[in-house]
Design a protein around this motif. Structure first.
Motif, mmCIF file in Angstrom:
data_model
loop_
_atom_site.group_PDB
_atom_site.id
_atom_site.type_symbol
_atom_site.label_atom_id
_atom_site.label_comp_id
_atom_site.label_asym_id
_atom_site.label_seq_id
_atom_site.Cartn_x
_atom_site.Cartn_y
_atom_site.Cartn_z
ATOM 1 N N LEU A 88 0.840 -1.187 0.000
ATOM 2 C CA LEU A 88 0.000 0.000 0.000
ATOM 3 C C LEU A 88 0.881 1.245 0.000
ATOM 4 N N HIS A 89 0.555 2.193 -0.869
ATOM 5 C CA HIS A 89 1.308 3.441 -0.956
ATOM 6 C C HIS A 89 0.356 4.614 -0.745
ATOM 7 N N VAL A 90 0.773 5.557 0.076
ATOM 8 C CA VAL A 90 -0.052 6.703 0.427
ATOM 9 C C VAL A 90 0.590 7.966 -0.135
ATOM 10 N N TYR A 91 -0.195 8.806 -0.779
ATOM 11 C CA TYR A 91 0.332 10.052 -1.325
ATOM 12 C C TYR A 91 -0.698 11.165 -1.170
ATOM 13 N N VAL A 92 -0.218 12.385 -1.213
ATOM 14 C CA VAL A 92 -1.067 13.569 -1.176
ATOM 15 C C VAL A 92 -1.117 14.161 -2.575
ATOM 16 N N GLU A 93 -2.289 14.559 -3.020
ATOM 17 C CA GLU A 93 -2.421 15.112 -4.370
ATOM 18 C C GLU A 93 -1.490 16.301 -4.572
ATOM 19 N N SER A 94 -0.937 16.375 -5.773
ATOM 20 C CA SER A 94 0.043 17.420 -6.053
ATOM 21 C C SER A 94 -0.078 17.887 -7.500
ATOM 22 N N LEU A 95 0.239 19.169 -7.701
ATOM 23 C CA LEU A 95 0.261 19.762 -9.045
ATOM 24 C C LEU A 95 1.679 19.880 -9.583
#
Length: 405
Positions: A366-373
């Motif tokens: 499982l990989h967790v990320y925060v949305e990014s531009l």
């Protein structure tokens, strides 16, 4: 009679827009040129990322490999109103059609993908679906080795493992480090192994070779092994292979390796399993076995137990942590995915099964990320690689169609 047009200050408009998901901002690019250009400024990108971190807007990706056609893909998990996680969409990975790549990150919403059997690697922004394919490896066969052995050894295998992806705040640069293992064999079927290290710079878009630290690494880390620009690996003990060696670290800024002492609570490999991980901005170790699961984190070299999960029935394998420190696990026997809440000690079965992914050497993570531009000036992922319809909804729709027929 026309009502007066209500206009908001541009500063307030940008503040509101910075709190929207990337998918909405992508659609708003066509509203006006000013919005389109504003979304690409470092200030807006930083503001948008900070808001997502502040509001804990985490996204969960379960990397898997279909046991029917051996194609790698991501399952994007969605948290429903009843707090039950389901597979929201299925994302196939272009450029990695023959093997499941290792995933490293996330760093500022970016993930690094690496195929171990080749030098194929890419940086991916899952929010914008943008890829940057990294250039070929710069590693050469060691000249000193071939000259000493007078050509009696043949290079039979090259593998790219133990990669790490992080940000160098000193030079404002994203970097990838990976270890390259070269296997040689002679006419007497004797083997010789060489290890080299190369470092990729996002700014220069190139690899360079750096001195190898001379340690044998173990591939045991959970999701992400980079914290504040420093990457970590567990090594093997050079004398007793059943015991753990020191923790090897690499600073992305000064590009130097260092050694940390192994925590006292980690024993031999035979006693328990363990993984390194980044947990809430700190380096952590999770140990698990028949006696239960323990999570430890370190601060200034001091290890503290975060929490303990008493013995759970069945053979469970940690997959990673979610939004509220909940731990996702996999039942090795059934392939089911479970969710454990440390605060309530509740263990819940999810409507997700990894049975088709149950390979001996291919465990889902499982990989967790925060949305990014963050722009990576790469190529856009083809839309046909994304299946956005929830899998559960597809099956329900088919049942409804059968009933109506």
């Amino acid at each position: 009679m026309h009502r007066p047009r209500l206009e908001f200050p541009e500063v307030l408009v940008m503040e509101i827009l910075s709190k929207l998901p990337v998918r909405s901002l992508t659609r708003f690019n066509c509203v006006c040129k000013y919005w389109c250009s504003s979304f690409q400024t470092p200030h807006f990108i930083s503001k948008h990322h900070h808001n997502n971190l502040k509001n804990n807007n985490l996204n969960l990706l379960l990397i898997r490999c279909d046991g029917n056609n051996f194609q790698p893909y991501f399952s994007h998990l969605s948290n429903q109103k009843d707090k039950q996680y389901i597979v929201k969409q299925k994302i196939h990975l272009p450029f990695f059609k023959s093997a499941t790549p290792s995933v490293h990150g996330a760093c500022d919403g970016l993930l690094c993908l690496q195929e171990s059997s080749t030098d194929k690697a890419a940086i991916w922004n899952p929010s914008t679906r943008e890829f940057r394919i990294l250039p070929p490896s710069s590693i050469q066969c060691p000249p000193y080795f071939s000259s000493i052995q007078e050509g009696r050894w043949n290079l039979v295998e090259v593998s790219f493992r133990h990669a790490a992806f992080g940000f160098d705040s000193k030079t404002d640069d994203y970097k990838v480090i990976r270890f390259v293992a070269l296997t040689f064999i002679n006419s007497e079927d004797e083997h010789h192994f060489e290890s080299q290290v190369e470092l990729y710079s996002f700014r220069s878009d190139s690899w360079k070779e750096i001195p190898s630290p001379g340690y044998t690494l173990t591939h045991i880390f959970l999701g992400n092994n980079c914290v504040d620009g420093i990457c970590y690996w567990i090594t093997e003990c050079p004398v007793f292979h059943d015991f753990v060696g020191p923790i090897l670290s690499f600073d992305m800024a000064n590009e130097k390796f260092s050694i940390l002492s192994i925590p006292e609570f980690i024993g031999p490999f035979s006693e328990c399993c363990f993984n390194l991980l980044a947990f809430n901005g700190s380096l952590g170790v999770i140990t698990y076995g028949s006696k239960g699961i323990d999570l430890w984190i370190t601060s200034e070299g001091i290890w503290t137990k975060q929490y303990r999960i008493e013995s759970i029935s069945g053979a469970l394998w940690p997959l990673g942590f979610g939004k509220n420190d909940e731990l996702f696990l996999r039942n090795i026997g059934t392939g089911e995915v479970l969710q454990f809440h440390p605060s309530t000690q509740e263990l819940k079965k999810l409507e997700i099964n990894t049975y088709l992914d149950n390979f001996q050497y291919d465990t889902p993570l499982l990989h967790v990320y925060v949305e990014s531009l963050v722009r990576i000036t790469g190529i856009q992922e083809p839309k046909e690689h994304i299946i956005r319809q929830p899998i559960r909804d597809v099956s329900n729709k088919s049942k409804c169609e059968e009933r109506s027929a």
